[in-house]
Enzyme design. Structure first.
Site, mmCIF file in Angstrom:
data_model
loop_
_atom_site.group_PDB
_atom_site.id
_atom_site.type_symbol
_atom_site.label_atom_id
_atom_site.label_comp_id
_atom_site.label_asym_id
_atom_site.label_seq_id
_atom_site.Cartn_x
_atom_site.Cartn_y
_atom_site.Cartn_z
ATOM 1 N N TYR A 144 -13.275 1.555 -18.300
ATOM 2 C CA TYR A 144 -13.330 1.147 -16.899
ATOM 3 C C TYR A 144 -11.926 1.250 -16.323
ATOM 4 C CZ TYR A 144 -14.045 -1.932 -12.811
ATOM 5 O OH TYR A 144 -14.104 -2.472 -11.543
ATOM 6 N N ASP A 239 -4.275 4.191 -19.038
ATOM 7 C CA ASP A 239 -4.613 3.050 -18.187
ATOM 8 C C ASP A 239 -4.255 1.783 -18.970
ATOM 9 O OD1 ASP A 239 -7.676 1.799 -16.593
ATOM 10 O OD2 ASP A 239 -5.698 0.921 -16.917
ATOM 11 N N LYS A 267 -2.889 -6.726 -13.619
ATOM 12 C CA LYS A 267 -3.006 -7.981 -14.373
ATOM 13 C C LYS A 267 -1.654 -8.638 -14.671
ATOM 14 C CE LYS A 267 -7.366 -6.262 -16.204
ATOM 15 N NZ LYS A 267 -8.435 -7.107 -15.689
HETATM 16 P P1 KE4 Z 1 -8.588 -4.338 -10.842
HETATM 17 O O1 KE4 Z 1 -8.846 -3.416 -9.689
HETATM 18 O O2 KE4 Z 1 -9.798 -5.210 -11.167
HETATM 19 O O3 KE4 Z 1 -7.283 -5.150 -10.700
HETATM 20 O O4 KE4 Z 1 -8.299 -3.436 -12.140
HETATM 21 C C1 KE4 Z 1 -9.260 -2.481 -12.521
HETATM 22 C C2 KE4 Z 1 -9.095 -2.162 -13.985
HETATM 23 C C3 KE4 Z 1 -8.477 -0.984 -14.350
HETATM 24 N N1 KE4 Z 1 -8.305 -0.653 -15.655
HETATM 25 C C4 KE4 Z 1 -8.721 -1.479 -16.642
HETATM 26 C C5 KE4 Z 1 -8.508 -1.080 -18.070
HETATM 27 C C6 KE4 Z 1 -9.355 -2.705 -16.329
HETATM 28 O O5 KE4 Z 1 -9.784 -3.517 -17.323
HETATM 29 C C7 KE4 Z 1 -9.532 -3.065 -14.976
HETATM 30 C C8 KE4 Z 1 -10.210 -4.355 -14.569
HETATM 31 N N2 KE4 Z 1 -10.714 -5.160 -15.645
HETATM 32 C C9 KE4 Z 1 -11.844 -6.009 -15.306
HETATM 33 C C10 KE4 Z 1 -12.260 -6.753 -16.571
HETATM 34 N N3 KE4 Z 1 -12.800 -5.900 -17.543
HETATM 35 C C11 KE4 Z 1 -11.522 -6.934 -14.196
HETATM 36 C C12 KE4 Z 1 -12.503 -8.059 -14.013
HETATM 37 C C13 KE4 Z 1 -13.346 -7.854 -12.801
HETATM 38 O O6 KE4 Z 1 -13.798 -6.711 -12.536
HETATM 39 O O7 KE4 Z 1 -13.563 -8.866 -12.110
#
Ligand code: KE4
Length: 427
Positions: A144, A239, A267
Site C-alpha cells: 500500500y 516506500d 509517519k
Molecule cells: P498516508 O497518506 O496515510 O500518510 O500514507 C500512505 C502510506 C504510504 N505508504 C505506506 C507503506 C503506508 O503504510 C501508508 C499508510 N499506512 C496506513 C496503515 N497501513 C495508514 C493508516 C490509514 O490508512 O488510516
C-alpha cells in the site's frame, strides 16, 4: 464487548462523516464491532472515551515511535504554534529538518516535504516518470502506497481489508500503467521488464512490507530489484513511509545496505503531525519544480508547526539507541507470544523485523499477499477483541503490522503476553 461511549460517539460520527471515520481502517470493518474512540494518550497508553486504559501497539500506525505526547515534541509544537503555524513562505526550520533528514539517510542529497505518505508516494512516481520519460510502474500485490489512483490496484491496508483491491473511481487509463507482481517474486518482476522493455519508469516497493501484516523481504529480493532497475534504466523507489526512521536511523537502506533511487517518508518524520516527504540524489531531484519541469506543490507543505514536530522527533532519534531498544522489546514480545500460542496448540505464524510485528493465523509462512490472505480471519477477529477486552490494542486488521513504541516497558510487554496467553485459550 461494546464500549458504550465509543459506540454512542460512533453513531453520532456516522451522521456527518462517511462511515464515521476519516480513514477506513479505523472503522473496525475487518474485525467487527464499533471502533474505539480515543480521548487522550500518553506514553504507551491510550485512554478511551469509556475511561479504559489500553496498551497501544499501533502508535497511530507508526508515527508515535517514542510514545504519545512525547514531551520534547509537545514543547516544540506549543512553542512554534505561538509564533504562527503556516505562512506559505519559506522558513529556516524547513532547511534545518531537511539537513538533518539528509544527514541521517544514505544515498539522498535533497528532500521535498509534503503532507502525507500518499502525497509523497504519488509525487515520487510522477518524478520517476518525469525523470525517465516512461509511463509504467511496477508495484506489488498487497503493498500500500496511499490512496492515489495509480496505487489502488490490489493495494494492501484498508483496500484489501475491504476485499476490493481495485477501487471504483480508478480509471482503466490509470490502471494500465500499473503492473503487478507478487511480493518477494523476482521472476515475475523480470518477466514484466521483458514484456514492457523501455516502458517502465520504476518499481515502487515497501522494502519491508507492513500492509499485509509485517512481511520482511526474502534474502536477495531487494538486491534483485536494484539489479533489475540498473539493467533496465528504471528507478527503484523505496516506500519507507512505515519503515523510515523506524527500523534504523537510515531506514531499510541502512539496515539492508541496498540503495534506492527515490525514498518516500511519512509517519515518524512528522512526529505525529501531517508530514510526508520524498528524497533522492540531486540528479533526480533537480527535475522537480521550480528547479525542473516536474510539477508538485502544497499549501501546507513544510509548514513550521509540522516541521517543529518532525525536527524534534528526528533530533530525538538521531542520538541514542532507540532502534536497538525497540528491536529487543519486539523480540521479547515475539518470544513471549510464540510460547503461549504454541502452548495453546494454535496454528499461527509470527512475522517480525525491528519494531514491526504481526500475528497470522495461517499454517504456511506469510511471504506475500496470497499467503497473508490465507490466514484465518475469524480467529484473528476473536484474537483482536479478546486482547481489547484485556486492555491491549493491536491493529484492527490482519493486514496490518503492529508498531511498538519505546515508551512500552517490559512490564507492559509481560502484561501483553499474559493477555495473549489468556485469549489463546479461548480461540
Ligand atoms: P498516508 O497518506 O496515510 O500518510 O500514507 C500512505 C502510506 C504510504 N505508504 C505506506 C507503506 C503506508 O503504510 C501508508 C499508510 N499506512 C496506513 C496503515 N497501513 C495508514 C493508516 C490509514 O490508512 O488510516
Amino acid at each position: 464487548m461494546i464500549y458504550k461511549r465509543s459506540s454512542a460517539l460512533f453513531a453520532e460520527a456516522q451522521k456527518v462523516i462517511p462511515g464515521g471515520v476519516n480513514s477506513p481502517v479505523r472503522a473496525f470493518k475487518a474485525v467487527g464491532g464499533d471502533p474505539i474512540f480515543v480521548k487522550e494518550a500518553k506514553g504507551a497508553y491510550l485512554y478511551d472515551e469509556d475511561g479504559r486504559k489500553l496498551i497501544d501497539y499501533i502508535a497511530s500506525w507508526g508515527p508515535m515511535i517514542l510514545g504519545h505526547a512525547h514531551q520534547p515534541v509537545v514543547d516544540a509544537v506549543v512553542e512554534k504554534a505561538q509564533k504562527g503555524t503556516s505562512f506559505g513562505m519559506p522558513t529556516a526550520i524547513e532547511t534545518e529538518i531537511a539537513k538533518l533528514a539528509v544527514s541521517m539517510v544514505p544515498g539522498i542529497d535533497k528532500i521535498r516535504f509534503v503532507n502525507s505518505g500518499t502525497e509523497a508516494c504519488m509525487s515520487a512516481v510522477r518524478l520517476a516518470r518525469g525523470f525517465t520519460g516512461r509511463e509504467k510502474i511496477i508495484k506489488f500485490a498487497g503493498c500500500y502506497h496511499g490512496h492515489s489512483d495509480s496505487f489502488l490496484i490490489q493495494a494492501g491496508s484498508g483496500a484489501v481489508t475491504f476485499g476490493s483491491p481495485n477501487s471504483p473511481g480508478v480509471t482503466q487509463g490509470t490502471a494500465k500503467d500499473t503492473l503487478l507482481a507478487d511480493y518477494n517474486n523476482l521472476d515475475q518482476v523480470q518477466a514484466l521488464f521483458e514484456a514492457n522493455e523501455g516502458e517502465i519508469a520504476g518499481i515502487i516497493v515497501e522494502p519491508v512490507a507492513g500492509n499485509m501484516g509485517c512481511i520482511p523481504p526474502a534474502t536477495g529480493f531487494l538486491e534483485g530489484l536494484r539489479s533489475l532497475c540498473d539493467t533496465h534504466d528504471s528507478l527503484l523507489i523505496f516506500d519507507e513511509v512505515m519503515t523510515g526512521f523506524r527500523l534504523a536511523r537510515g531506514g531499510v537502506q541502512e539496515l539492508m545496505n541496498v540503495r534506492a533511487d527515490i525514498v518516500t517518508y511519512g509517519k515518524v518524520i512528522g512526529g505525529g503531525l501531517p508530514v510526508g516527504a520524498f528524497a533522492a540524489r540531486t540528479e533526480i531531484m533537480s527535475h522537480l519544480a521550480p528547479e525542473g519541469p516536474v510539477y508538485q506543490a502544497g499549501t501546507l507543505s513544510g509548514n513550521p508547526l509540522a516541521m517543529a514536530a518532525g525536527l524534534a522527533m528526528l533530533t530525538e532519534l538521531n542520538t541514542g539507541d532507540v532502534f536497538e531498544n525497540l528491536a529487543k522489546k519486539t523480540a521479547y514480545l515475539h518470544e513471549g507470544m510464540n510460547a503461549v500460542l504454541q502452548e495453546a496448540g494454535l496454528t499461527y505464524t509470527i512475522n517480525r523485523l525491528g519494531s514491526m510485528i504481526s500475528v497470522h493465523f495461517a499454517k504456511d509462512p506469510v511471504i506475500d499477499f496470497k499467503t497473508a490472505a490465507a490466514g484465518d480471519n475469524d480467529t484473528f477477529k476473536k484474537f483482536f477483541h479478546g486482547l481489547l477486552a484485556e486492555g491491549i490494542y493491536i491493529a484492527p486488521s490482519a493486514y496490518e503490522s503492529w508498531f511498538l513504541n519505546d515508551a512500552l516497558s517490559y512490564e507492559d510487554l509481560d502484561m501483553t503476553i499474559a493477555a495473549v496467553k489468556k485469549v489463546a485459550q479461548t480461540l
